[in-house]
Design an enzyme around this catalytic site. Structure first.
Site, PDB file in Angstrom:
ATOM      1  N   LEU B 127       0.844  -1.201   0.000  1.00 42.82           N
ATOM      2  CA  LEU B 127       0.000   0.000   0.000  1.00 42.82           C
ATOM      3  C   LEU B 127       0.884   1.257   0.000  1.00 42.82           C
ATOM      4  O   LEU B 127       0.805   2.067  -0.905  1.00 42.82           O
ATOM      5  CB  LEU B 127      -0.927  -0.028   1.223  1.00 42.82           C
ATOM      6  N   GLU B 129       3.817   4.068  -0.256  1.00 40.39           N
ATOM      7  CA  GLU B 129       4.893   4.410  -1.175  1.00 40.39           C
ATOM      8  C   GLU B 129       5.825   5.367  -0.443  1.00 40.39           C
ATOM      9  O   GLU B 129       5.469   5.887   0.619  1.00 40.39           O
ATOM     10  CB  GLU B 129       4.315   5.036  -2.453  1.00 40.39           C
ATOM     11  N   GLY B 242      -6.113  -5.010  10.799  1.00 42.10           N
ATOM     12  CA  GLY B 242      -4.659  -5.046  10.890  1.00 42.10           C
ATOM     13  C   GLY B 242      -4.162  -4.345  12.149  1.00 42.10           C
ATOM     14  O   GLY B 242      -3.212  -4.790  12.797  1.00 42.10           O
ATOM     15  N   ARG B 268      17.997 -12.348  40.673  1.00 41.95           N
ATOM     16  CA  ARG B 268      19.113 -11.431  40.899  1.00 41.95           C
ATOM     17  C   ARG B 268      19.001 -10.829  42.310  1.00 41.95           C
ATOM     18  O   ARG B 268      17.922 -10.383  42.696  1.00 41.95           O
ATOM     19  CB  ARG B 268      19.057 -10.327  39.846  1.00 41.95           C
ATOM     20  N   GLN B 336      15.530  -1.390  32.055  1.00 41.02           N
ATOM     21  CA  GLN B 336      15.906  -0.781  33.327  1.00 41.02           C
ATOM     22  C   GLN B 336      15.952  -1.822  34.453  1.00 41.02           C
ATOM     23  O   GLN B 336      16.849  -1.800  35.294  1.00 41.02           O
ATOM     24  CB  GLN B 336      14.894   0.330  33.674  1.00 41.02           C
ATOM     25  N   LEU B 338      16.645  -4.947  34.241  1.00 40.40           N
ATOM     26  CA  LEU B 338      17.841  -5.780  34.108  1.00 40.40           C
ATOM     27  C   LEU B 338      19.131  -4.992  34.319  1.00 40.40           C
ATOM     28  O   LEU B 338      20.196  -5.570  34.514  1.00 40.40           O
ATOM     29  CB  LEU B 338      17.869  -6.469  32.739  1.00 40.40           C
ATOM     30  N   GLY B 339      19.030  -3.656  34.242  1.00 35.92           N
ATOM     31  CA  GLY B 339      20.210  -2.830  34.463  1.00 35.92           C
ATOM     32  C   GLY B 339      21.220  -3.013  33.335  1.00 35.92           C
ATOM     33  O   GLY B 339      20.837  -3.137  32.172  1.00 35.92           O
ATOM     34  N   GLY B 340      22.492  -3.069  33.690  1.00 36.98           N
ATOM     35  CA  GLY B 340      23.554  -3.150  32.689  1.00 36.98           C
ATOM     36  C   GLY B 340      23.362  -4.259  31.684  1.00 36.98           C
ATOM     37  O   GLY B 340      23.471  -4.040  30.475  1.00 36.98           O
ATOM     38  N   GLU B 363       1.410   0.316  10.495  1.00 33.76           N
ATOM     39  CA  GLU B 363      -0.041   0.085  10.543  1.00 33.76           C
ATOM     40  C   GLU B 363      -0.763   1.355  11.009  1.00 33.76           C
ATOM     41  O   GLU B 363      -1.720   1.297  11.776  1.00 33.76           O
ATOM     42  CB  GLU B 363      -0.345  -1.094  11.480  1.00 33.76           C
TER      43      GLU B 363
END
Lengths: 266, 389
Positions: B127, B129, B242, B268, B336, B338-340, B363
């Site tokens: 669809l 362009e 969609g 952790r 964030q 998970l940190g590093g 979409e």
């Protein structure tokens, strides 16, 4: 041809397993599923039906277990089995291999009383108790040849030929139907059910048997009649951190080699 | 922890269980590597076709599953939770079949739909362009009638599955009127149709995106869907559905980010306790859960309206806006948590974050969604009370 596939409903191996106070597996409190090793048995039965499509072949999924065990039969039906049989009776709880094999054999006899059973297919073991002896016991009770641990199965007419991979040799074994067959996890990946299969399974017949339907006395099965019992069940200890070899003076490689040798890896 | 779902039937429960099983065994082990190496998992789509997942929302008589959108979108969500590219691919494929189902003749449906829904033929949708994204009526690709053929010329940008698909649903101009656009199903092997090099994107590399170039591509008249001039209507009618598909995939992506973040926060430790026990992080996770549940709720609300045959355009736009904005927030927060290590490519969170970004763009950008919602608010005359039938 009439094929019976024995399937077991087991606790999900990826979830935490728990035990009841009598050391039997907690089957109510955890999610269960069709034992993955039994999926291979269903798959082989379905493949056999597909390969011999010019014959009338019916595949029946048979399970023994509490109400939730019906899920194992339903999964087999979704994969493509034609009908199901669910044996359920409170007295069966706690049965050992002998008790279980008695119930299975009687159920197969009952199925066979309507139409002779030509082939009984098992997985190589269950993923919970992992005994792997029930196929042989059922064969003995039914007075049928046992052809176990097949990785390749071929059949023509009433002849079956299987390949069994051992540690030192591969055996090719031939047998004449009717037989009891068990298949390994090398026999070919089990198919996924399709959504069409899920819908179709709803309309497939499932029969329920109790012990009295099979002519088995409650005293013959269950924990009381078991020849063996689990005396203690302890959860596996959490994994430890392992051993770290630090190479400070050039002896690291030796230390690693010694460690591997001590564990018989090299 | 898997999402909690209230499903309308036992078969829906079994279907979701099947999809989870498939996602765990077939998608999860491959996703990270395929995204890294930009590998398009064509075989996955074949498997999804065989299991009936590609055709779920379409009628059984056409080889579909006849499943309500309420259930179908939760399937997409489960796929998106494990591998967003596959979720997006299924949604795009469904969209590429949409015009054929709604506007195709019986012969056209009979000829193509079974293979399209069965997974043998993968679809794509042309669809946009380069200069006409949010305003598709500005498109320049032309389809000139030449006897019993049309001749297509132009270039279609941002084609998901571009170069991978077996057929392309193409909108092209058949007259100079602004809305003089028609819709065609063009087989991939038609002479003159080529894919440019795939776009080098920020994420979703497992889903190939390319510009499709049409150079004197001859398409038989039988491959036009609907009448001449129906194209824009067909395109726009499918867009609402969609948008729901993308809302569902974004919800799944956010759920995946939450699951990975929670699992990490539970194992952790810092300052002698699990980081989930630190209120600062516990609250971040709680907000992530609230965002995921909100996204799911608005998406399924729109789906239920659609299943009842009621207008759902505004709600679809709300779902797309809320679910994708929430996915952006949830995945960012996941990094964030998970940190590093969340910032490294050894953990999936940074990938989820990159994948979420595009969902606010494609979409219909989220700015377009706001335009749709505002316009609908301004013109709506509904009483708002609807009965489930």
């Amino acid at each position: 041809m009439n094929i019976v596939v024995c399937v077991k409903h087991v606790p999900d191996a990826t979830a935490d397993r728990k035990f009841e106070s009598d050391n039997t597996v907690d089957r109510e409190g955890v999610d269960g599923l069709l034992s993955e090793l039994d999926e291979y048995a269903v798959e082989q039965a379905l493949q056999l039906r597909e390969k011999r499509s010019d014959e009338e072949i019916s595949v029946t999924a048979l399970t023994v277990g509490p109400a939730k065990a019906a899920d194992a039969v339903r999964k087999a039906l979704q994969m493509g089995a034609d009908k199901g049989v669910h044996v359920s009776d409170d007295a069966i709880a706690g049965s050992d291999y002998l008790g279980t094999s008695l119930v299975l054999a009687k159920a197969i006899e009952k199925i066979g009383s309507e139409q002779k059973v030509d082939l009984v297919v098992f997985g190589m073991a269950s993923t919970d108790a992992s005994g792997g002896v029930v196929p042989a016991m059922v064969a003995e009770r039914l007075g049928l040849p046992q052809v176990t641990l097949a990785s390749v199965i071929e059949s023509q007419g009433d002849q079956v030929r299987i390949k069994r991979d051992g540690d030192t040799a591969t055996e090719v074994i031939g047998a004449t139907l009717p037989i009891v067959l068990s298949v390994t996890d090398q026999s070919g990946e089990a198919r996924y059910p399709s959504f069409k299969g899920i819908m179709a399974a709803k309309k497939k017949p499932v029969e329920s048997y109790s012990l009295s339907d099979l002519g088995v006395e409650a005293s013959e099965v269950g924990a009381e009649a078991a020849y063996s019992a689990v005396e203690e069940a302890t959860a596996r200890p959490p994994r430890t951190a392992g051993e770290i070899v630090t190479d400070e003076d050039g002896s690291g490689a030796t230390a690693l080699a010694e460690f591997l040798a001590s564990k018989k890896f090299i | 922890m898997p999402a909690r779902r209230l499903l309308p039937s036992e078969e829906a429960v079994d279907l979701i269980a099947l999809v989870r099983d498939l996602a765990t065994k077939e998608l999860a082990p491959r996703a990270a590597e395929a995204e890294e190496s930009a590998e398009f998992p064509r075989d996955v789509f074949r498997l999804l076709g065989q299991t009936g997942i590609l055709g779920l929302p379409y009628a059984e008589e056409h080889g579909g599953g006849g499943v309500p959108y309420e259930v179908y979108l939760q399937v997409l969500e489960e796929l998106g939770r494990v591998w967003a590219s596959v979720g997006v691919g299924v949604s795009v494929h469904a969209l590429s079949c949409f015009g054929l189902v709604t506007k195709g003749t019986e012969e056209q449906k009979k000829e193509w739909l079974p293979d399209m829904l069965g997974g043998d033929l993968l679809g794509a949708y042309c669809l946009s362009e380069a200069h006409a994204g949010s305003d598709p009526a500005a498109m320049r690709t032309t389809a000139r009638r030449d006897g019993d053929h049309y001749v297509l010329n132009g270039a279609k940008a941002w084609t998901t599955h571009g170069g991978q698909a077996d057929f392309y649903k193409v909108m092209a101009r058949t007259s100079d009127d602004r809305n003089g656009i028609s819709c065609f199903l063009v087989p991939a092997d038609t002479e003159g149709l080529v894919a440019d090099n795939p776009e080098r994107k920020m994420g979703l590399m497992g889903s190939t995106t390319a510009t499709m170039v049409f150079e004197n591509v001859r398409v038989p008249v039988e491959r036009r869907l609907g009448e001449e001039g129906d194209g824009l209507r067909i395109a726009l009618a499918g867009l609402d559905s969609g948008r729901l598909g993308i809302a569902a995939v974004a919800t799944g992506l956010a759920q995946g980010a939450l699951d990975a973040s929670l699992a990490y926060a539970q194992q952790r430790t810092a300052f002698g306790k699990r980081i989930v026990d630190h209120q600062g992080l516990g609250f971040v996770l709680a907000d992530m859960e609230a965002a995921v549940q909100s996204a799911r709720a608005v998406t399924l609300h729109a789906a239920r309206l659609r299943d009842q045959g009621l207008p759902f355009g505004r709600e679809a736009s709300v779902a797309k806006l809320v679910a994708t904005d929430n996915a952006m927030k949830v995945t960012t927060d996941g990094v964030q948590v998970l940190g590093g290590v969340g910032y490294t490519r050894d953990f999936p969170l940074e990938r989820y974050m990159r994948e979420a970004k595009v969902m606010q763009i494609f979409e219909g950008t989220n700015q377009i969604q706001r335009m749709v919602i505002a316009r609908s608010l301004d013109t709506s005359t509904q009483t708002g009370l609807e009965l489930v039938r």
